[in-house]
Design an enzyme around this catalytic site. Structure first.
Site, PDB file in Angstrom:
ATOM      1  CB  CYS A  47      -0.929   0.004   1.205  1.00 22.91           C
ATOM      2  SG  CYS A  47      -1.881  -1.513   1.298  1.00 22.91           S
ATOM      3  CG  HIS A  72      -6.414   1.572   0.310  1.00 24.93           C
ATOM      4  ND1 HIS A  72      -5.314   2.250  -0.191  1.00 24.93           N
ATOM      5  CD2 HIS A  72      -5.915   0.487   0.954  1.00 24.93           C
ATOM      6  CE1 HIS A  72      -4.218   1.583   0.138  1.00 24.93           C
ATOM      7  NE2 HIS A  72      -4.554   0.515   0.819  1.00 24.93           N
ATOM      8  CB  CYS A 110      -0.085   1.391   7.668  1.00 23.90           C
ATOM      9  SG  CYS A 110      -1.843   1.388   7.279  1.00 23.90           S
TER      10      CYS A 110
END
Lengths: 453, 442, 331
Positions: free
Chosen positions: B98, B393, B428
């Protein structure tokens, strides 16, 4: 692309069939391609006796554009296969109705041999207050004459009038630029129009015509698709750096246009209060200047007035008219020099259209504001004009029911709808430096649509 | 702190010129037929159009995707070739789960700072809708063996050993390879460890939706997003959501954790699987000036960290907790010096466990090597224009989304106050990774 | 089979090589029926089996090692994990347990716990001397438990030592008066610890498919029917096939990982309820002995504790430890 019917009657078996049946046969219009000759054949320049000097000036200018210019039709009289590319009828000096007879008949005698996509251009002076009645009559007469001739022309040929105003000279930049525009394939869908041309500077040199907008920075609103996209591409072709503007939701198409014309995309709702500031900031910040603004953004919310609601009425007025006023006001208030503003009006705004009271109000309003803004822009050495498209083949008109669409298409002298590029070419002309003498005008791009003036 | 080196004076600064992304879309919806390459090319094209970069030879383009087809071995370069940029623009793929987008930005800005390049684009793309499907391990081995075989019999033999179950496709797993726990399960454990309440998580989610919706309505994204495939806004956004609606959702993670852990993580306070792409334009001041491009912000510094989650020592998504104190210390900054906290909301509780850890004296002393608690984050500065819970996301695309948002925020704040403004970015990532950065108004 | 010197009162019998497990199982299964609790209790055979030259350099062992490493999650390496050595020497221990004078039935014994010490690294190619014997029969509340000890030397140095503790239900220790000692039999394991255990927060989750027992059976050679299929397991009273305890322990050892356990380590496991297949096991692997600061190495003496249980339940499957040991000084 021409519509399917126009293609059919111009090719193969269906062409023969249409001829036999006597169906209307719209022509495939010749459009501008870089490097192609200005006209489709030799140009005849004729005038009445009082206008010979002006005709000579024009003929000389035409020679400078590498045209085959003739001052008489005599040498071609016996040649059955000879075709004229254009006839320029110069009547600038005519003082009496009787004096134009020889010239118009000489021009008329060539029409049977006018090539497909040929041109008839009159150059005359506008009737103005203070004219002697005979002079005014003569000058006004040219208008009706030209419109009628345009309707007689066939096979993609057009007739248009350059009407000098305010003592403009025939060898001025704008007069010659207007003549050139009407002679060229760029005016393919402009027919039966009378364009008043005011005074302007000295004629531009030949190199100018390749990229008339070189070094200019143009903003085009509603540029994501259709006519707006065509305007952006045409201005870029003519040398301008183009800022394409459209509402954020149209950003994907806008991006494609921006990248094709190598310009920049500005996602902006033109009705935003700070739209003018954002446009000026982007143009000057990114590209150092702002020369041309094309108010193309527009929406349709058709409804019979009896059924109209506030949302439909207000949104059309806000986008099509109020936004232009606000942006112009900001730009002029900011003192932008030499600005060429061109707005999209519409034949609906001139003639009216059932179910389009809101749209017609906005477009008619554009015409009124164009005239009123002209002196304000002129004070900053700029111009403001409008282009009124007729039936143009776009995504929007493709959504019109078939029968209505067919009728609308054939309702013009050219028996077909125009292409977005036809509107774009007229705008590029009006936005060009050489058109500095054209101010406060509405140029119709409608193939001489039967409705309206 | 052992790793706290004095800041090295970079030869020069790297600036953020602007960004572009496509609206993010929930998996299986609008972009169901869009590939990573198509989406990243669209993000690039929008950026090119916004800044007039047609035919421009940039220093480089770096980015990547987390879920990647083997055919996309040169994903970013192929996207560049399909864009309006000069074909002479070099490109390479980056992958850090990510954090891919942010890591790509760190890479290109370092090159700009060193003077190796003048301009660059960093970004990322991900699609769950068009994710690669792999064959089972046994079928893969059989195919390879058959491929190497010389005779027909030898080619057939490997397949005779297969069982019907071996023919089922193997979908990409969101589980951590070393633990077998999904990211949500991992975070549920961290959430339980820190005792983060359901209500607090729902509140973070609510703010994310409301903030993002307000930003959209205010036109904040007019010059940050270009529509794609008919989608004009992030379609995960629920501007009309409420605490009441969020509180009705059933927990989906941590359902089998031992007492006293209570399941708190729902589909509402966890980020959904999303498709999308983003790209950010970086440049040296000289390059930007020469191209008449105003710059929004300076990409000041970055720090990455990793934690040992395999042995349960630290939560999977807690690496930024370690990175940020080091980053701020190196730059002589404290939490109070940050105007905007752009903290990636993998889950609402990720943000909350991060804050809880920074406020815990014992933890900060023993785990972070600080003298006491790191400090408290002013919540009014958190994700003021929404973040991943609302926007979604698409793994590698999130970094670019956040950088562009942060740059625009600090530029606007500085213009408004006349004083420099700073944003802290924290992302993160799977594998116990985290990337963080400081962005300051130019 | 040749005789040898006695040690600890046990006679050493040399085997020519590692016995085949298949044959041992047949023998063991047949003998199991005859091994019943008898009056007078359990007496273990006073014999140590020895295989002096177990070569590990052959391609078959290398392939088996690779398969083992793949299966339990160890990184590919020429260093033999402690669990691999366990399966390597397992036939020797099994041979001992199928002896006619071994009093307990091979099938039906319950594997209670295992403690293995890896004292120095063993690599592919090393030649091992393997020994196995049984010792220390002692009471369990449900029967008798016995340790089967195996050792492996490399170049005359003890490299590996494993103690497997089995329970034979219903048997008694020799001389023990009934089951009276049951309460004091397991001081290390209070009753409460078994019954009221609460799982910690997990650090991992294993999804074990139905073929897990067959897969470990293939690399370990331990094809005990209770692991192989639901059908064969039912014959022994299990509702489904159960996972090899040593497989779960080996995965936990692999999860701790070579970097954390070092080259010498102690690895223990205690088994509770069996893992039914297919099944999911939540595991927690935790370091004990303090926090390691960034940039520091773990302090010596810090070790790992692992637990396995059924997700969402208090059903405990196993617990164990992995403790790094100091390496013996090089000579």
């Amino acid at each position: 692309m021409a519509d399917k019917y126009t293609q059919a009657v111009n090719t193969g078996f269906t062409r023969t069939l249409a001829k036999r049946l006597g169906l209307p046969r719209p022509s495939l219009l010749r459009r501008h391609t870089p490097g192609a000759p200005l006209t489709v054949g030799p140009v005849l320049v004729v005038s009445d006796d009082a206008s010979v000097a002006d005709a000579d000036v024009i003929a000389k200018a035409l020679l400078g554009w590498d045209l085959d210019v003739r001052r008489s039709a005599e040498s071609t009289a016996g040649d059955e296969h000879f075709r004229w590319g254009a006839v320029v009828l110069v009547l600038t000096g005519a003082q009496t109705p009787e004096s134009v007879s020889g010239a118009v008949l000489a021009a008329g005698s060539t029409l049977r041999r006018l090539a497909p996509n040929g041109r008839v251009v009159t150059v005359s002076r506008a009737p103005e207050s203070g004219d002697a009645p005979a002079v005014a009559a003569t000058r006004a007469g040219v208008e009706g004459f030209l419109r009628s001739v345009a309707k007689e022309l066939r096979a993609g040929a057009t007739g248009n009038a350059v009407q000098l105003t305010g003592g403009a000279e025939v060898d001025s930049a704008s007069a010659l630029a207007a003549v050139r525009f009407f002679l060229s394939a760029k005016s393919a869908y402009v027919d039966g129009q009378v364009l008043p041309v005011g005074p302007s500077g000295a004629a531009v040199d030949t190199a100018y015509w390749e990229r008339p907008l070189e070094g200019k920075v143009a903003v085009v609103t509603g540029a994501a698709r259709g006519i707006g996209a065509a305007i952006a591409k045409t201005l870029a072709r003519d040398g301008a750096t183009v800022v394409v503007v459209d509402v954020p939701p149209a950003g994907e198409a806008l991006t494609a246009v921006a990248n094709e014309v190598k310009g920049t995309a500005l996602q902006l709702d033109v009705t935003a209060p700070d739209a003018g500031a954002k446009i000026l900031e982007h143009a000057t910040g990114r590209h150092g200047r702002l020369d041309i603004v094309v108010h193309n953004a527009g929406i349709l919310r058709d409804k019979l007035l009896a059924n109209m609601d506030a949302a439909k009425w207000d949104s059309v007025i806000a986008v099509n008219l109020a936004s232009q006023l606000r942006i112009d006001e900001y730009l002029l208030g900011a003192g932008v020099e030499g600005l060429h503003i061109v707005s999209l009006a519409s034949t609906s705004g001139i003639a009216g259209n059932k179910g389009q009271s809101n749209y017609a109000f906005s477009k008619s309003g554009v015409i009124g504001r164009t005239a009123a803004t002209a002196p304000l822009v002129a004070a900053l050495n700029g111009t403001i004009n409008a282009v009124a498209p007729g039936f143009i083949e776009t995504d929007m008109t493709r959504s019109i029911p078939f029968a209505t669409r067919e009728v609308a298409r054939r309702l013009s002298s050219l028996l077909q709808g125009g292409q977005p590029v036809d509107v774009a070419e007229a705008i590029a002309f009006l936005a060009s430096p050489a058109a500095a003498g054209v101010n406060g005008q509405v140029l119709r791009v409608c193939g001489q649509n039967l409705v309206g003036k | 702190m052992a790793t706290n080196q004095p800041p090295t004076a970079a030869p020069r600064d790297a600036y953020i010129v602007g960004g572009n992304r496509i609206p993010f879309s929930r998996a299986g919806k609008k972009y169901v037929n869009a590939s990573n390459q198509e989406m990243f090319t669209a993000a690039l094209e929008g950026l090119v159009a916004r800044f007039g970069l047609q035919g421009e030879r940039l220093g480089e383009v770096a980015g990547g995707a987390v879920l990647k087809h083997s055919r996309d071995f040169n994903l970013i370069r192929e996207s560049v070739l399909g864009s309006s940029l000069s074909a002479q623009t070099p490109a390479y793929d980056v992958q850090q789960a990510c954090a891919t987008g942010l890591e790509a930005a760190i890479a290109v800005t370092n090159k700009i700072r060193l003077g190796q390049i003048e301009s660059a684009i960093a970004g990322g793309t991900d699609t769950v809708s068009d994710a690669p499907i792999a064959v089972s391990e046994r079928l893969r081995k059989a195919l390879l063996e058959a491929n190497h075989a010389k005779t027909l019999g030898a080619r057939i033999r490997p397949f005779t050993r297969l069982k019907p179950a071996d023919l089922a496709p193997a979908s990409p797993s969101t589980s951590e390879p070393r633990t077998g726990l999904s990211m949500g399960e991992h975070q549920a454990i961290t959430t339980a460890k820190w005792g983060i309440a359901r209500e607090a998580q729902d509140e973070v989610a609510l703010n994310s939706h409301h903030n993002l919706a307000r930003a959209w309505d205010a036109g904040f994204f007019d010059d940050l997003v270009t529509p794609f495939r008919g989608l004009t806004r992030d379609d995960n956004l629920r501007g009309d959501t409420s605490l009441e609606k969020l509180s009705k959702l059933k927990p989906v993670f941590g359902l089998k954790l031992p007492e006293p852990a209570v399941p708190t993580m729902t589909a509402g306070n966890s980020t959904p699987l999303t498709d999308g792409a983003s790209a950010v334009l970086f440049a040296s001041r000289e390059w930007a000036d020469a191209h008449d491009l105003p710059v929004l912000a300076r990409f000041v510094d970055a720090e990455t960290a990793a934690v040992d989650f395999v042995h349960g020592h630290e939560g999977l998504l807690m690496a930024p907790v370690h990175a940020v104190p080091r980053l701020l210390a190196r730059n002589g900054l404290a939490l109070e010096d940050i105007d905007f906290f752009e903290i990636h909301e993998a889950f609402a509780s990720t943000v909350l466990t991060t804050f809880a850890a920074w406020e815990d004296e014992e933890y900060c002393r023993t785990e972070l090597g600080l003298d006491g608690a790191f400090g408290k984050v002013d919540r009014s500065r958190l994700n003021v224009n929404g973040s991943s819970l609302a926007a979604g996301h698409p793994f590698a695309a999130t970094g670019g989304r956040i950088i562009a948002t942060a740059a625009k925020l600090v530029a606007a704040r500085a213009a408004e106050t006349g004083r420099p403004a700073r944003a802290l970015i924290s992302v993160c990532a799977a594998g116990g990774l985290g990337a963080t950065a400081i962005v300051e108004s130019a | 089979m040749t005789g040898g010197p006695a040690s600890d009162g046990r006679r050493v019998e040399d085997l020519p090589g590692l016995p085949g497990l298949g044959g041992l199982y047949v023998k063991g299964a047949a003998a199991s029926a005859t091994k019943r609790p008898r009056p007078g209790g359990v007496t273990l055979p006073a014999v140590t089996y020895r295989v002096p030259g177990v070569a590990t350099g052959d391609p078959a062992t290398a392939a088996r090692l690779r398969a083992y490493q793949d299966l339990v999650g160890e990184p590919a390496s020429d260093v033999l994990p402690a669990g691999f050595l366990h399966v390597l020497v397992f036939p020797v221990a099994t041979a001992l347990m199928v002896r006619g004078d071994f009093p307990l039935p091979l099938l039906g014994m319950v594997h209670l716990r295992n403690a293995i010490r890896m004292l120095r690294p063993v690599r592919l190619g090393d030649v091992l001397e393997v020994r196995a014997w049984a010792e220390n029969p002692r009471p369990h509340r449900r029967g008798v438990q016995v340790d089967v000890v195996a050792e492996a030397d490399v170049s005359g140095e003890l490299a590996w030592r494993g103690v497997s503790t089995y329970l034979a239900k219903g048997f008694q220790v020799a001389g023990a008066p009934g089951s009276a000692t049951a309460e004091s039999a397991e001081p290390s394991e209070p009753v409460e610890a078994r019954d009221f255990w609460t799982p910690p927060l997990p650090t991992g989750r294993w999804r074990l498919d139905a073929g897990t027992g067959r897969a470990y059976g293939a690399v370990s050679g331990d094809r005990n029917p209770i692991h192989m299929s639901a059908l064969s397991a039912k014959a022994f009273g299990f509702p489904k096939a159960i996972a090899h305890g040593m497989y779960t322990a080996a995965r936990a050892l692999a999860d701790v990982g070579p970097a954390h356990r070092g080259e010498a380590y102690e690895w223990t496991v205690e088994f509770f309820r069996p893992v039914l297949l297919p099944g999911t096991v939540d595991v927690a692997i935790r370091r004990t002995g303090g926090v390691v600061h960034p940039g520091e190495r773990p302090a010596s003496g810090s070790s790992y504790v692992y637990d396995g249980w059924r997700p969402g339940k208090d059903t405990r499957h196993f617990t164990g430890t992995v403790t790094p040991l100091p390496l013996p000084p090089k000579e």
